[in-house]
Each structure stands twice: as structure tokens, then as C-alpha cells.
Motif scaffolding. Structure first.
Motif, PDB file in Angstrom:
ATOM      1  N   ASN A   1       0.822  -1.316  -0.080  1.00 61.27           N
ATOM      2  CA  ASN A   1       0.044  -0.124  -0.049  1.00 61.27           C
ATOM      3  C   ASN A   1       0.977   1.366  -0.191  1.00 61.27           C
ATOM      4  OD1 ASN A   1       0.833   0.112   2.665  1.00 61.27           O
ATOM      5  ND2 ASN A   1      -1.165   0.503   3.453  1.00 61.27           N
ATOM      6  N   TYR A   2       2.057   1.121  -0.431  1.00 60.24           N
ATOM      7  CA  TYR A   2       2.931   2.213  -0.534  1.00 60.24           C
ATOM      8  C   TYR A   2       4.012   2.275  -1.462  1.00 60.24           C
ATOM      9  CZ  TYR A   2       6.120  -1.454   1.345  1.00 60.24           C
ATOM     10  OH  TYR A   2       6.878  -2.685   1.754  1.00 60.24           O
ATOM     11  N   HIS A   3       4.395   3.466  -2.134  1.00 56.28           N
ATOM     12  CA  HIS A   3       5.336   3.580  -2.818  1.00 56.28           C
ATOM     13  C   HIS A   3       6.482   3.359  -2.417  1.00 56.28           C
ATOM     14  CE1 HIS A   3       7.684   5.789  -6.012  1.00 56.28           C
ATOM     15  NE2 HIS A   3       8.252   6.538  -5.288  1.00 56.28           N
TER      16      HIS A   3
ATOM     17  N   VAL B   1      18.322   2.125   4.070  1.00 55.45           N
ATOM     18  CA  VAL B   1      17.580   1.403   5.000  1.00 55.45           C
ATOM     19  C   VAL B   1      18.085  -0.142   5.237  1.00 55.45           C
ATOM     20  CG1 VAL B   1      15.285   0.114   4.976  1.00 55.45           C
ATOM     21  CG2 VAL B   1      15.266   2.462   4.067  1.00 55.45           C
ATOM     22  N   ALA B   2      18.622  -0.566   4.029  1.00 54.04           N
ATOM     23  CA  ALA B   2      19.431  -1.757   4.306  1.00 54.04           C
ATOM     24  C   ALA B   2      20.684  -1.653   5.177  1.00 54.04           C
ATOM     25  CB  ALA B   2      19.901  -2.379   2.934  1.00 54.04           C
ATOM     26  N   MET B   3      21.192  -0.340   5.130  1.00 50.58           N
ATOM     27  CA  MET B   3      22.553  -0.087   6.024  1.00 50.58           C
ATOM     28  C   MET B   3      22.172   0.609   7.506  1.00 50.58           C
ATOM     29  SD  MET B   3      24.999  -1.479   4.428  1.00 50.58           S
ATOM     30  CE  MET B   3      24.020  -2.910   4.014  1.00 50.58           C
ATOM     31  N   GLY B   4      20.932   0.441   7.458  1.00 44.73           N
ATOM     32  CA  GLY B   4      20.581   1.187   8.682  1.00 44.73           C
ATOM     33  C   GLY B   4      20.638   2.694   9.158  1.00 44.73           C
ATOM     34  N   GLY B   5      20.837   3.431   7.755  1.00 47.49           N
ATOM     35  CA  GLY B   5      21.008   4.848   8.008  1.00 47.49           C
ATOM     36  C   GLY B   5      19.396   5.524   8.106  1.00 47.49           C
ATOM     37  N   LEU B   6      18.460   5.013   7.429  1.00 45.73           N
ATOM     38  CA  LEU B   6      17.348   5.480   7.422  1.00 45.73           C
ATOM     39  C   LEU B   6      16.111   4.247   7.927  1.00 45.73           C
ATOM     40  CD1 LEU B   6      16.965   7.155   3.946  1.00 45.73           C
ATOM     41  CD2 LEU B   6      17.294   8.331   6.291  1.00 45.73           C
ATOM     42  N   GLU B   7      15.223   4.785   8.669  1.00 46.71           N
ATOM     43  CA  GLU B   7      14.291   3.769   8.928  1.00 46.71           C
ATOM     44  C   GLU B   7      13.305   3.675   7.795  1.00 46.71           C
ATOM     45  OE1 GLU B   7      14.488   7.096   9.340  1.00 46.71           O
ATOM     46  OE2 GLU B   7      13.773   7.534  11.363  1.00 46.71           O
ATOM     47  N   SER B   8      12.612   2.361   7.448  1.00 48.25           N
ATOM     48  CA  SER B   8      12.115   2.031   6.318  1.00 48.25           C
ATOM     49  C   SER B   8      10.974   2.975   6.003  1.00 48.25           C
ATOM     50  CB  SER B   8      11.647   0.654   6.409  1.00 48.25           C
ATOM     51  OG  SER B   8      10.640   0.642   7.458  1.00 48.25           O
ATOM     52  N   GLU B   9      10.176   3.555   7.116  1.00 49.02           N
ATOM     53  CA  GLU B   9       9.102   4.355   6.610  1.00 49.02           C
ATOM     54  C   GLU B   9       9.375   5.662   6.203  1.00 49.02           C
ATOM     55  OE1 GLU B   9       8.972   2.669   9.630  1.00 49.02           O
ATOM     56  OE2 GLU B   9       6.817   1.993  10.135  1.00 49.02           O
ATOM     57  N   SER B  10      10.624   6.168   6.189  1.00 46.05           N
ATOM     58  CA  SER B  10      10.913   7.472   5.360  1.00 46.05           C
ATOM     59  C   SER B  10      11.125   7.442   4.098  1.00 46.05           C
ATOM     60  CB  SER B  10      12.070   7.940   6.247  1.00 46.05           C
ATOM     61  OG  SER B  10      13.085   7.527   6.227  1.00 46.05           O
ATOM     62  N   ILE B  11      11.304   6.236   3.506  1.00 45.68           N
ATOM     63  CA  ILE B  11      11.417   6.206   1.958  1.00 45.68           C
ATOM     64  C   ILE B  11      10.369   5.255   1.480  1.00 45.68           C
ATOM     65  CG2 ILE B  11      13.966   6.041   2.380  1.00 45.68           C
ATOM     66  CD1 ILE B  11      13.361   3.018   0.916  1.00 45.68           C
ATOM     67  N   ALA B  12       9.123   5.187   2.324  1.00 44.19           N
ATOM     68  CA  ALA B  12       7.952   4.816   1.583  1.00 44.19           C
ATOM     69  C   ALA B  12       6.864   5.746   1.898  1.00 44.19           C
ATOM     70  CB  ALA B  12       7.684   3.420   2.295  1.00 44.19           C
ATOM     71  N   PHE B  13       6.010   5.706   0.896  1.00 44.13           N
ATOM     72  CA  PHE B  13       4.868   6.858   1.042  1.00 44.13           C
ATOM     73  C   PHE B  13       3.524   6.105   0.643  1.00 44.13           C
ATOM     74  CE2 PHE B  13       2.221  10.368   0.422  1.00 44.13           C
ATOM     75  CZ  PHE B  13       2.662  11.348   1.331  1.00 44.13           C
TER      76      PHE B  13
ATOM     77  N   THR C   1       2.335   7.163   9.074  1.00 44.68           N
ATOM     78  CA  THR C   1       2.803   6.311   8.308  1.00 44.68           C
ATOM     79  C   THR C   1       2.078   5.091   8.074  1.00 44.68           C
ATOM     80  OG1 THR C   1       4.736   4.714   8.066  1.00 44.68           O
ATOM     81  CG2 THR C   1       4.537   6.059  10.371  1.00 44.68           C
ATOM     82  N   ARG C   2       1.108   5.136   7.578  1.00 48.93           N
ATOM     83  CA  ARG C   2       0.159   3.840   7.495  1.00 48.93           C
ATOM     84  C   ARG C   2       0.383   2.695   6.459  1.00 48.93           C
ATOM     85  NH1 ARG C   2      -2.737   8.332   8.847  1.00 48.93           N
ATOM     86  NH2 ARG C   2      -3.226   8.500   6.607  1.00 48.93           N
ATOM     87  N   LEU C   3       1.564   2.204   6.727  1.00 48.24           N
ATOM     88  CA  LEU C   3       2.231   1.212   5.787  1.00 48.24           C
ATOM     89  C   LEU C   3       2.069  -0.157   6.200  1.00 48.24           C
ATOM     90  CD1 LEU C   3       5.256   3.527   4.896  1.00 48.24           C
ATOM     91  CD2 LEU C   3       3.084   3.745   4.038  1.00 48.24           C
ATOM     92  N   ILE C   4       1.958  -0.896   5.280  1.00 43.79           N
ATOM     93  CA  ILE C   4       1.921  -2.279   5.607  1.00 43.79           C
ATOM     94  C   ILE C   4       3.120  -2.993   4.849  1.00 43.79           C
ATOM     95  CG2 ILE C   4       0.749  -4.672   5.482  1.00 43.79           C
ATOM     96  CD1 ILE C   4      -1.928  -3.078   4.583  1.00 43.79           C
ATOM     97  N   ILE C   5       4.031  -2.826   5.986  1.00 48.34           N
ATOM     98  CA  ILE C   5       5.651  -3.265   5.471  1.00 48.34           C
ATOM     99  C   ILE C   5       5.680  -4.703   5.021  1.00 48.34           C
ATOM    100  CG2 ILE C   5       8.139  -3.059   5.490  1.00 48.34           C
ATOM    101  CD1 ILE C   5       7.075  -0.310   5.426  1.00 48.34           C
ATOM    102  N   ARG C   6       5.545  -5.292   6.096  1.00 50.87           N
ATOM    103  CA  ARG C   6       5.305  -6.809   6.097  1.00 50.87           C
ATOM    104  C   ARG C   6       3.703  -7.272   6.158  1.00 50.87           C
ATOM    105  NH1 ARG C   6      10.785  -9.303   6.551  1.00 50.87           N
ATOM    106  NH2 ARG C   6      12.042  -7.868   6.980  1.00 50.87           N
ATOM    107  N   LYS C   7       3.297  -8.108   5.412  1.00 49.49           N
ATOM    108  CA  LYS C   7       1.908  -8.389   5.709  1.00 49.49           C
ATOM    109  C   LYS C   7       2.103  -9.422   7.101  1.00 49.49           C
ATOM    110  CE  LYS C   7      -1.987 -10.429   3.299  1.00 49.49           C
ATOM    111  NZ  LYS C   7      -2.370 -11.646   2.396  1.00 49.49           N
ATOM    112  N   PHE C   8       0.840  -9.028   7.914  1.00 45.00           N
ATOM    113  CA  PHE C   8       0.475  -9.954   8.888  1.00 45.00           C
ATOM    114  C   PHE C   8      -0.054 -11.154   8.613  1.00 45.00           C
ATOM    115  CE2 PHE C   8      -2.223 -10.952  12.592  1.00 45.00           C
ATOM    116  CZ  PHE C   8      -1.238 -11.380  13.416  1.00 45.00           C
ATOM    117  N   GLU C   9       0.178 -12.214   9.147  1.00 45.37           N
ATOM    118  CA  GLU C   9      -0.563 -13.440   8.674  1.00 45.37           C
ATOM    119  C   GLU C   9      -0.521 -14.387  10.013  1.00 45.37           C
ATOM    120  OE1 GLU C   9      -0.034 -15.357   4.756  1.00 45.37           O
ATOM    121  OE2 GLU C   9       1.617 -13.731   4.497  1.00 45.37           O
ATOM    122  N   ARG C  10      -1.849 -14.577  10.209  1.00 44.37           N
ATOM    123  CA  ARG C  10      -1.814 -15.571  11.393  1.00 44.37           C
ATOM    124  C   ARG C  10      -2.506 -16.784  10.841  1.00 44.37           C
ATOM    125  NH1 ARG C  10      -4.415 -12.878  16.156  1.00 44.37           N
ATOM    126  NH2 ARG C  10      -5.691 -11.828  14.648  1.00 44.37           N
TER     127      ARG C  10
END
Lengths: 437, 437
Positions: free
Chosen positions: A42-44, A53-65, B414-423
């Protein structure tokens, strides 16, 4: 799924909310069409900063929208989380994970994924980095390996956990190896006082004879020099033969013991089923005509990384970069309106704004047409261009603060293992009492 | 694991990097001891803001702080990612996931986890929220349910996906239900134009007759009024009987159809094996003496949520709040040094600084001793106290920016679903072609 009840406007279905898909939707705002965007997230994702993000420089949510939030005010826009299973171009429908959807116009903007060139073993053990979940896996894996190294009693046993091999010296490989070198130079001994800088090794490998292949020779040479000075061992003209999770082997017999191989050696288009075989080009891309229309269809388009527009000027298609996707997206948005209005369409023309890649603190290279420069000023340009391209004011501010904080500290970022990365068959639990000195 | 090679100082092992564990380590800086902290995560979690991560108001990394980085400059500090399996108090060792470790002093600061009071069915289907991964699961689950609702053809079928039931009206339940009500009031129709505010329902349930049980009656009444005005249905004096993933049943027969039950009705201490049965109190807490020492041991301490210091003044022990853990941690740090120096120790005294809880925008309640106030000013105090308590300048700034952005927008976060939650067993894939209007 049927959206025809609510409107008599033609329905444009856009598959993918990347750089290309976003532009198509934007161009169709306030136009007499309904827009439905599908994406599995649900994000770009702002892919150019994934490596941070991979190197821990940024939190994932700051490059997703959020794609929903981005189009909050566009009345003709709808969004669904879904994946496309098959395109039925003959009956103008797609089969998706949320049912069958009939379209009037379809835009395939599904982008690309990592290409392991059919090597199943490498695919199993090497880390890809093309999405936020993959970038987070990579971050967790790197940090877990350093933690694991601390538990090993001898230097010999620690070595593979502290050796990182990047395959593919394009912008991603260069940026990742630069970041790893900075972690080694500035952070390692602070965060892990048991370890010394010299304990960690970073290799950048490519089968081509230069780093940053498509850049100017001047930029390539500068990038290589920057990397070497930072302590990255650059191995060029070297082909990977195999990787079994413990040792990477190169053609000619050289081997390196490592628990981490990061694979950025190639991408391939994500093509849904139902596209004719003869319309698939090298790199798994869909052949399109001069307006990005899939060959043989009147109303199906493909753009960006998944499209191959083969012309005399572009015999291999366009490069797989954000600018191509953005410009193709805008062009297709315009073309769809022209088709609806029975107006003439124009062929797509790519305007190359140039290329940038960063290597690390104060170090970047810029090829802007004939203007080429490297170093601090290129680095400032790189930061500025990426900051203004990010979606959302909040993201811009947060990324900026992270960068400022890292610049001041040499030790910024967020090296957190939020969820443990586990690969089946790879993590043996062989923890015995060990001596740490 | 053996750290005795490197030093002749006594080794203090701290299990847990929460509020209490951090204070112990800090008090031992520059003292003639070696400190080894173990935690299953490599970060400290700022639990008071967990609910904002769960509701998409903050990115997870802004309420987490690297334990290694926090102690970068403390020379006698070491850290390992590990879980304690068993305490062998008789031979002064602990068994852990990284081997057996001998200690001179041991501090158990393992905190608490969600208490389902033995109800396995509720444990399976309700969502807990005591850690960052759990908060993220909750966020993803809420967003996925709203997405799922969009695919349902009838209001009847959408209803359980848009109904959220919070069990437990302590600060967590109040804060979560307030946030969900704000999502409903300000965001729902913007992000999901197909849905109206009235489609979403939020219930807050407690078996006690008031919200915020331990607060003053004045604060409780104000909190309840705030919630009701925001559209939360507050059900008090109601006991949950069962929840099967589709319907929650209450004593007396009332039921609510819902896909989301969030459980914050109780916590219990996380007690490692090896602690004598007779030393375990109600709520799974370890009985400690007046200096937080586990009864019957000379050198094992327990602090914070996992400790029960039963005295005439505190017949039930201290409340499970951050302030208790922080003060106990500082006290134990001091006590260990006194024991080493053969100095007299002093009994622990809790200084209650008061309680704060927020309900939403401009709405909070504060009980500071005899001084009690509610509303806008309490909300400012709440924000200020939480901001200064966060570890790390970067986190403070980023949380502040998120709050400012949300305050201006009514639509931040930041209403992002980064990883889908599956139960398992819960998400049936029953997607058929549906009509969306």
C-alpha cells in the motif's frame, strides 16, 4: 471487481505504484476517466534510498509513502492491494488476487526484480535488495552476523561473519559497499568494542572491467578510487561461479569465505502471465511500440523497467532507471487521453537528465550530459536531487534530519534488528560456551 | 561465556535492556565492576509510545534505541543478544541461548508480557501489544482489515472488519481506542473514499466500572467523556467470555462481530526458570526484599515489572510502570556497589511522580499528586514528558516532527503495511469477484 456501476467513464487500470505508475495516475487527474491502481504494497518505495534502509541509515518508513494518502485529493482515483496473476488482452480483463477486473486501458508498471540468471544456489544464499522487506532482511542479516562473530572464539571462525561480498558494481553495489566501508571505519569499534576495523572486510565484485558500467570513464575511475581509499577491495573482470552460504567461488579458482553475499548483478522485468512469448525481450521485458503500447494490443501499455522500447536509437531499450519510468508514465497518461479523444499521439522521447551515484560521506559522482564532476559538490547535488524527489514533506524532513545527524556523529542511523532474519537451512544453532576477550 | 580473563572486577549481569536494566548499567559506569547486558533485542523499546507505532503515528525506529550505541562510551559495558533459559542461583550461573554465563551479581530486569489469564482461545485470536514486532503486527492487521472490508460486497460483511474491540481500559487501552477513533474521524474517508466514518466502530471494554482504574476519579471521568465524545463506545463492568476470531462474547450474552480484538487487560512478569516456586507472587512476579534482592539469595536482584516488593505500604507490590523500574534500577546499581564495598545498604523507597495518559489531540489527563488537571494543558505536559524521556536526540527530533506534522494535517503518520501480517488458520483466502460502489 466491477467499478462500472459508479461511472460511465473508461477505466484505466494501473498495475504498480512505482515511479512510472504514479506518473500515469497523476496525469489522469481531473480527466474523464476512472483510475484504479493495484500494488502488492500500500506504499510507493523510493528505491534510490533503499540501500540506506539496508545499512541502517534510514528507517524504512521514511522512504515509503502511502499510495492512498498520495492520491487523497484525486477524486477519480481508487486503490487496491492486489497482485496481477494474468492478463487476458483478448477480453480486456486481468485476473488478480482480488478477482477478475475488466479494464478499458491497462498500464503494466510492475517494475523489475533481482536477476540471478537461473543460478538456484546463489538465489538461495545471496541477499537481494529490491524492496523494503528485502532491505530490512539485509540489515538484520548484516547485524546478526556481526553479533554472531562476537560469539566465535577465534579470528579464523569470526572471519566469514565479518566478510561482506557485493556482486554487481552498478550504483547499488557501489552505494552498499561504500556504506559498509563507513560502518567498518566509523562504527564497528564503537558499537562492538571487541572488534577492530581490520576484522571486517568488504569486497565489490563485477565481471565488467569497471565500476558503474554505464557512467563515464571519469566517474568510474573516481568511484573506484573513492572505494579503494575507504578500504573496499574492488575485484573487476571477475565472474562468480557459485556460492553455498559459506564460500563464494570465482572463475579461475579464487574463493572468499563469507556468510554475506549481496547480489545486485542484474534485474529482470516482472511480467504477468498472458503476455505473448514473442513479445518478451532480453531481461524479461515487454516489447512496446513508440507510445509504450504492448505490441499487438490497442489499449495495453508497459512502462519503466518492465518495458523494452526497441528503436534504432535504443537498440537495447532504455536504461532501467527512475527517470525513464517517470517520463514513460507521464507520456502514457497523455497518450491515453489522446486515444480517448481520438487525437493523434506522439512517439515517446527520453530526455536523459544525467546520472548520479554516491559512494559515501562527501563522495559522489555526477555525469550530467557533458558536465562531469566528482567529490563533495557531486555529493551535495546527489543529496539535493534525492531529497526533493522523495514523496511527502514529512519524509523529506525526516531523511534530512537523519543525514544531518549522521554527518555530525559519524555514527547516526538506526542499527536495530526489529525482527530477526532467519533463512531456512542456513542458521545452524551451534552456540556453545565461548570465550570473549 | 567467560569474561573473567580480561578483568579481575566482579561481573554484573543485567538481563533486559528496558527502563530498569538501563538504569542499573548507567549507575555502574566508571565503577570497579564489569557489566554484561543481555537482551533478546539489540535495542531499548520506549514502551509508552508503542501504541503510536501500532496506530501508524510513528515509525518503529523512532521509539527504539540501540543498546550498544547507548553505551558506546561506557568502557566497562558489554552487550550480547541472548535470552536467559535458566538461573542457577546455587552456582552463580545462568544458562542462555549463547551458553552458560557465570556472574557475581545478577539483575533480572526481564519486564512483563501480556497476560491472557490462561485463555488459550483468546491468546490465539486477540492481538497483544507489548513489543515493537507486536505493535507492527497490530498496525498491519488493522490496515489489512480495512483493505479487506473494501472487497466485501455488503455492509453486513464489511462490519466485522471495521469493528475494533479493545479489552482493558488502562492507559494502553485508552490510548489505542483514542487513536483508532481519530483514524475513524479524520483519516478513514480520506484514505478510503469508499468508506464513511459511520462504517467503523471502536469499543473499549473493561470488567472494572471505570476507565484508567488506578487514576483519580476525576481523571477517569474526564477520560471517559473524551472517549465518548470522540465516538468510542465504552463498555464498563463487562467481562469477556470468549473470542473465536469472528465474534467476542461477554458474560451475560452480549456479542460483537469483530476481526480485531486488542488485548491489554493484564500483564505478567517474565520469570526465567530456576526461581523457586514459593518466591513467585501474583502476576508472575518475583518476591524481593527491601533492596530488590530475590528472597533467599545474596546477589540476585529483580526490578521493575518482574519484581514484587511486598511491604506494609505496598501489600500488592509497586505498580507496573516505567518510573518504578527506573527508580529500582538506580537503587540496585547503588546497592551493588555498596555490597562490594561492604557498606550498609538502604531500603528502596518509591517516589511517585504521578500519572499521565493521553486520549488524543489536545486531550490528556494528569494526576500529579494532589494536582489534577485534564485537557489541553495535560496533553502538552504529556508530550513534553515523553519527548524528554526518549533516548537519543535524533529520536526526539523525529518524534517531534511526526507530532507536529500530524497536528497540522490531521492525517500524518505512516500507515504502511511493510510486511503482511498473517495468522495461521485465520486468513482464509475467500476472494471472489466483488462489486465496489
Amino acid at each position: 471487481m466491477n467499478t462500472s456501476d459508479s461511472s460511465k467513464f473508461p477505466l484505466v487500470v494501473i498495475v504498480g505504484g512505482g515511479f512510472g505508475g504514479l506518473q500515469v495516475a497523476k496525469k489522469l487527474a481531473d480527466k474523464p476517466v476512472d483510475v484504479l491502481m493495484l500494488d502488492k504494497h500500500n506504499y510507493h518505495t523510493f528505491q534510490p534510498l533503499l540501500y540506506q534502509v539496508a545499512m541502517g541509515g534510514l528507517e524504512s518508513e521514511s522512504i515509503a509513502f502511502s499510495l492512498r494518502k498520495n492520491f487523497d485529493s484525486q477524486k477519480n482515483f481508487r486503490f487496491r492491494i492486489a497482485e496481477v496473476l494474468k492478463v487476458n488482452a483478448d477480453k480486456n480483463t486481468i485476473e488478480t488476487t482480488i478477482g477478475e477486473i475488466a479494464y478499458d486501458y491497462l498500464v503494466i508498471a510492475t517494475g523489475s526484480t533481482t536477476n540471478f540468471f537461473g543460478n538456484k544456489e546463489i538465489e538461495k544464499f545471496a541477499m537481494p535488495m529490491k524492496s523494503i522487506p528485502e532491505a530490512l532482511n539485509l540489515r538484520y542479516s548484516v547485524l546478526q552476523n556481526i553479533e554472531e562473530a562476537l560469539l566465535k572464539p577465534s579470528r579464523e571462525e569470526r572471519e566469514p561473519y565479518l566478510t561482506f561480498v557485493l556482486v554487481g558494481a552498478g550504483p547499488t553495489g557501489v552505494e552498499l559497499s561504500g556504506s559498509l566501508a563507513e560502518l567498518r571505519n566509523h562504527v564497528l569499534n564503537k558499537d562492538y568494542p571487541e572488534l577492530k576495523k581490520e576484522d571486517m572486510k568488504v569486497y565489490l565484485v563485477d565481471f565488467l572491467p569497471k565500476v558503474l558500467g554505464p557512467f563515464s570513464d571519469q566517474a568510474s575511475a573516481a568511484a573506484k578510487e573513492f572505494l579503494t581509499k575507504m578500504g573496499v577491495e574492488v575485484l573487476l573482470g571477475v565472474k562468480v561461479e557459485s556460492y553455498d552460504g559459506d564460500e563464494i567461488k570465482f572463475e579461475g579458482g579464487k574463493t572468499i569465505r563469507t556468510k554475506t553475499v549481496i547480489w545486485s548483478a542484474g534485474v529482470m522485468g516482472v511480467v504477468p502471465e498472458g503476455i505473448e512469448k514473442e513479445n518478451i525481450e532480453r531481461g524479461n521485458r515487454i516489447k512496446v511500440d513508440s507510445v509504450c503500447r504492448v505490441i499487438g494490443t490497442p489499449n495495453v501499455f508497459a512502462i519503466g523497467d518492465v518495458a523494452a522500447m526497441i528503436t534504432d536509437e535504443t537498440p537495447k531499450g532504455h536504461p532501467g532507471v527512475a527517470q525513464v519510468a517517470i517520463q514513460m508514465g507521464a507520456h502514457v497518461g497523455k497518450t491515453i487521453i489522446q486515444l480517448i479523444n481520438n487525437e493523434p499521439t506522439a512517439p515517446f522521447k527520453y530526455f536523459d537528465k544525467g546520472s548520479l551515484a554516491t559512494i559515501g560521506r562527501n563522495k559522489a559522482v555526477a555525469d550530467l550530459g557533458k558536465i562531469r564532476f566528482q567529490g563533495f559538490f557531486a555529493w551535495l547535488v546527489w543529496m539535493f536531487v534525492h531529497l526533493i524527489s522523495l514523496l511527502g514533506g514529512r519524509n523529506k524532513v525526516i531523511v534530512f534530519i537523519n543525514w544531518v545527524s549522521s554527518y555530525i556523529n559519524y555514527n547516526g542511523g538506526t542499527r536495530l534488528i526489529i525482527r530477526k532474519f532467519e533463512r531456512e537451512g542456513l542458521t545452524e544453532q551451534e552456540h556453545l560456551p565461548v570465550t570473549v576477550d
